[in-house]
Design a protein around this motif. Structure first.
Motif, PDB file in Angstrom:
ATOM      1  N   THR A 313       1.401  48.840  35.620  1.00  0.00           N
ATOM      2  CA  THR A 313       2.151  48.952  36.873  1.00  0.00           C
ATOM      3  C   THR A 313       3.496  48.236  36.849  1.00  0.00           C
ATOM      4  N   PRO A 314       3.604  47.007  36.324  1.00  0.00           N
ATOM      5  CA  PRO A 314       4.928  46.372  36.287  1.00  0.00           C
ATOM      6  C   PRO A 314       5.934  47.126  35.431  1.00  0.00           C
ATOM      7  N   GLU A 315       5.442  48.043  34.573  1.00  0.00           N
ATOM      8  CA  GLU A 315       6.336  48.762  33.678  1.00  0.00           C
ATOM      9  C   GLU A 315       6.562  50.211  34.092  1.00  0.00           C
ATOM     10  N   ILE A 316       6.201  50.532  35.336  1.00  0.00           N
ATOM     11  CA  ILE A 316       6.694  51.764  35.963  1.00  0.00           C
ATOM     12  C   ILE A 316       7.485  51.395  37.221  1.00  0.00           C
ATOM     13  N   TYR A 317       7.598  50.088  37.478  1.00  0.00           N
ATOM     14  CA  TYR A 317       8.324  49.605  38.657  1.00  0.00           C
ATOM     15  C   TYR A 317       9.785  50.044  38.564  1.00  0.00           C
ATOM     16  N   GLY A 318      10.255  50.701  39.597  1.00  0.00           N
ATOM     17  CA  GLY A 318      11.617  51.233  39.581  1.00  0.00           C
ATOM     18  C   GLY A 318      11.672  52.681  39.152  1.00  0.00           C
ATOM     19  N   ALA A 319      10.538  53.172  38.620  1.00  0.00           N
ATOM     20  CA  ALA A 319      10.433  54.584  38.260  1.00  0.00           C
ATOM     21  C   ALA A 319       9.266  55.240  38.983  1.00  0.00           C
ATOM     22  N   GLU A 320       8.594  54.477  39.848  1.00  0.00           N
ATOM     23  CA  GLU A 320       7.406  55.019  40.515  1.00  0.00           C
ATOM     24  C   GLU A 320       7.748  56.197  41.418  1.00  0.00           C
ATOM     25  N   HIS A 321       9.012  56.254  41.890  1.00  0.00           N
ATOM     26  CA  HIS A 321       9.388  57.382  42.743  1.00  0.00           C
ATOM     27  C   HIS A 321       9.354  58.711  41.987  1.00  0.00           C
ATOM     28  N   LEU A 322       9.512  58.651  40.663  1.00  0.00           N
ATOM     29  CA  LEU A 322       9.405  59.871  39.863  1.00  0.00           C
ATOM     30  C   LEU A 322       7.964  60.357  39.794  1.00  0.00           C
ATOM     31  N   LEU A 323       7.015  59.416  39.869  1.00  0.00           N
ATOM     32  CA  LEU A 323       5.593  59.784  39.860  1.00  0.00           C
ATOM     33  C   LEU A 323       5.103  60.217  41.234  1.00  0.00           C
ATOM     34  N   THR A 324       5.535  59.532  42.290  1.00  0.00           N
ATOM     35  CA  THR A 324       5.085  59.940  43.633  1.00  0.00           C
ATOM     36  C   THR A 324       5.560  61.351  43.958  1.00  0.00           C
ATOM     37  N   ALA A 325       6.736  61.718  43.456  1.00  0.00           N
ATOM     38  CA  ALA A 325       7.231  63.074  43.694  1.00  0.00           C
ATOM     39  C   ALA A 325       6.340  64.114  43.030  1.00  0.00           C
ATOM     40  N   ARG A 326       5.604  63.696  41.997  1.00  0.00           N
ATOM     41  CA  ARG A 326       4.716  64.607  41.267  1.00  0.00           C
ATOM     42  C   ARG A 326       3.269  64.519  41.746  1.00  0.00           C
ATOM     43  N   ALA A 327       3.002  63.712  42.771  1.00  0.00           N
ATOM     44  CA  ALA A 327       1.630  63.532  43.249  1.00  0.00           C
ATOM     45  C   ALA A 327       1.081  64.827  43.824  1.00  0.00           C
ATOM     46  N   THR A 328      -0.187  65.109  43.528  1.00  0.00           N
ATOM     47  CA  THR A 328      -0.813  66.337  44.031  1.00  0.00           C
ATOM     48  C   THR A 328      -1.065  66.281  45.532  1.00  0.00           C
ATOM     49  N   THR A 329      -1.218  65.065  46.062  1.00  0.00           N
ATOM     50  CA  THR A 329      -1.385  64.888  47.508  1.00  0.00           C
ATOM     51  C   THR A 329      -0.604  63.661  47.944  1.00  0.00           C
ATOM     52  N   ARG A 330      -0.335  63.589  49.223  1.00  0.00           N
ATOM     53  CA  ARG A 330       0.348  62.422  49.774  1.00  0.00           C
ATOM     54  C   ARG A 330      -0.505  61.165  49.566  1.00  0.00           C
ATOM     55  N   GLU A 331      -1.829  61.312  49.670  1.00  0.00           N
ATOM     56  CA  GLU A 331      -2.728  60.168  49.522  1.00  0.00           C
ATOM     57  C   GLU A 331      -2.624  59.567  48.122  1.00  0.00           C
ATOM     58  N   VAL A 332      -2.517  60.421  47.112  1.00  0.00           N
ATOM     59  CA  VAL A 332      -2.363  59.922  45.740  1.00  0.00           C
ATOM     60  C   VAL A 332      -1.057  59.140  45.607  1.00  0.00           C
TER      61      VAL A 332
END
Length: 514
Positions: A313-332
């Motif tokens: 987790t500390p090594e996706i910090y600052g890039a997590e928005h790229l992953l949330t945009a790819r989330a299959t659901t809002r909850e994920v």
């Protein structure tokens, strides 16, 4: 982020995305030399080591600097075109990132043929890639005894059991003085449960001292062990001390080995593989070569119905928005943000900041801020949708791409992934890592050719060929995928040949000890 497919031989610098303020030096650049770029000649102002950044234009102090098409920090001093960009003139960007949920979806290519590996089918239906016997310790006090038992099986003792991969002592630094209901104790129990039930472990000896807070029944009760896992328990106090326990433990494991040696591999679809993604000793090439190539392999596995899980987790910090945009659901997506929020609070209580993460080695290799490190690290996850977010050591039950909340410290991170069910790990490294993992084999991918030439005995695949211009990301990705299948079928990795991986079992320890 851009997807680099190949780099032309002889290229001196690489621009990762349109509009970037910096390029990556693909060799050492010396002051005064000139480089032809589409927007004109770039004159090198100061020495720029290979893997480090060079400015493509003037940047005022206080202005955001971009790489991969994203912010990697803020200029702390005026930066001129051709200047070396690093810690002396680039600092952390504390601005908030905008999080979207499920706005990016990539249709992965449908596989035209089904691939299989030769694995061990377990009674619960899962597929293992190894056939290990593990000594699980309930408390640190039984750790030395466990290692003494495992040491009796070194030096050819198991040669008469060719289908048993080894005996490993999985010891740790906790187990006593814990409040079992606490977050830390539950994390430890979950980790031990996960290893006891792991499809790569066919026999378990749970070794206790006899008076700890985490007795053997707690470790075995929540793990949903396959019915074909052979289980034994021993207490040092009840057996009569260390010497008697070692002798009895050896006999119990020999009896297990006799039975487990009868098991055989069989063809299993690669959709049943669970891949753990990790990196350590990252450098300026990580986000250009090894990580994107691993992302390619991860996407193919996911397209085949398999499971691939990113961590640290500390090594996706600052890039997590790229992953949330790819989330299959809002909850994920929200679950990932929740873990980021937890880390921000956790780091503050320890007197640090998230930007403490890049190590001296990372910085020597060209990485300046955690934002830059994270943007390169997230490339390991390819382009697949994010289907699940897991807490540390939680069973990884959802097919597709997932994310597990772990620290960036490699042994702790991979321990969580293995506890969650990873049956193969791919570990990328730029500075040079000697990491290994048991009972799950760990494939190491080097980011640069210089590392591979210097430390090739520790590295399985050289992704530096991408930066050299002699291979594409897709070609190295295909090589990684083929090695994942071969290793899952029994081929040994470099770390396995060196018998590395027992000491790398390090559960995440948090919380008070009374």
């Amino acid at each position: 982020m851009s997807h680099i497919s190949s780099i032309a031989t002889g290229t001196s610098v690489l621009v990762m995305a349109k509009g970037d303020d910096v390029a990556v030096a693909l060799r050492d650049l010396v002051p005064g030399e000139t480089i032809d770029l589409p927007d004109g000649v770039l004159t090198v102002v100061a020495a720029v080591p290979s893997g480090h950044k060079i400015a493509l234009g003037h940047v005022d102090a206080g202005v955001t600097v971009h790489k991969y098409g994203q912010s990697i920090g803020v200029a702390t001093a005026p930066i001129e075109r051709g200047e070396h960009v690093h810690s002396h003139n680039l600092g952390m960007d504390l601005g908030a990132r905008v999080h979207e949920f499920g706005t990016v979806h990539t249709e992965l290519p449908v596989p035209t043929e089904r691939r299989t590996f030769d694995g061990y089918r377990r009674a619960d239906g899962r597929a293992g890639t190894r056939n290990y016997i593990a000594i699980l310790t309930t408390v640190n006090c039984s750790g030395t005894t466990a290692k003494l038992i495992a040491d009796r099986f070194r030096g050819g003792v198991l040669d008469r059991f060719p289908h048993v991969d080894g005996v490993i002592a999985l010891t740790h630094q906790s187990g006593c003085g814990l409040v079992l209901e606490s977050e830390g104790a539950q994390m430890l129990v979950r980790t031990l449960n996960g290893y006891a039930a792991h499809p790569n472990i066919a026999g378990v000896l749970v070794l206790s001292l006899g008076c700890e807070m985490t007795p053997a029944d707690v470790i075995l009760s929540g793990g949903d062990l396959p019915a074909d896992t052979l289980v034994e328990t021993m207490s040092i106090q009840e057996t009569g001390g260390m010497r008697a326990t070692v002798a009895a433990g050896v006999e119990k494991i020999l009896a297990m080995a006799e039975k487990l040696d009868e098991r055989r591999r069989e063809p299993i679809d690669i959709s049943e593989l669970v891949l753990g993604l990790n990196c350590g000793g990252s450098d300026g090439y990580s986000g250009i070569t090894a990580n994107p190539a691993l992302g390619w392999a991860s996407d193919v596995l996911v397209a085949n119905g398999g499971t691939s899980v990113l961590a640290e987790t500390p090594e996706i910090y600052g890039a997590e928005h790229l992953l949330t945009a790819r989330a299959t659901t809002r909850e994920v997506g929200l679950k990932l943000i929740d873990r980021i929020d937890w880390w921000e609070k956790y780091i503050v209580t320890g007197g640090g900041t998230m930007d403490n993460n890049p190590s001296p080695g990372n910085k020597a290799g060209g990485i300046t801020t955690i934002l830059e490190k994270s943007l390169g690290a997230v490339a390991k996850a390819g382009r697949a949708d994010l289907a699940a977010v897991y807490e540390y050591a939680e069973p990884m039950a959802v097919r597709g791409l997932g994310f597990m909340d772990t620290p960036g410290y490699d042994p702790v991170s991979v321990t969580g992934l293995v506890a969650g069910g990873a049956t193969v790990v791919v570990f990328t490294t730029g500075r040079g890592s000697v990491f290994g993992c048991k009972p799950t084999p760990s494939i190491k991918v080097g980011t640069n050719t210089e590392l591979f030439l210097r430390q090739g005995d520790d590295v399985d695949i050289n992704a530096g060929r991408i930066a050299d211009g002699t291979a594409s990301v897709d070609e190295v990705g295909a090589e990684i995928l083929e090695m994942i299948i071969a290793v899952a079928s029994g081929t040994q990795t470099a770390s396995e040949e060196f018998d590395v991986g027992q000491e790398e079992f390090v559960p995440w320890h948090i919380g008070a000890v009374t």
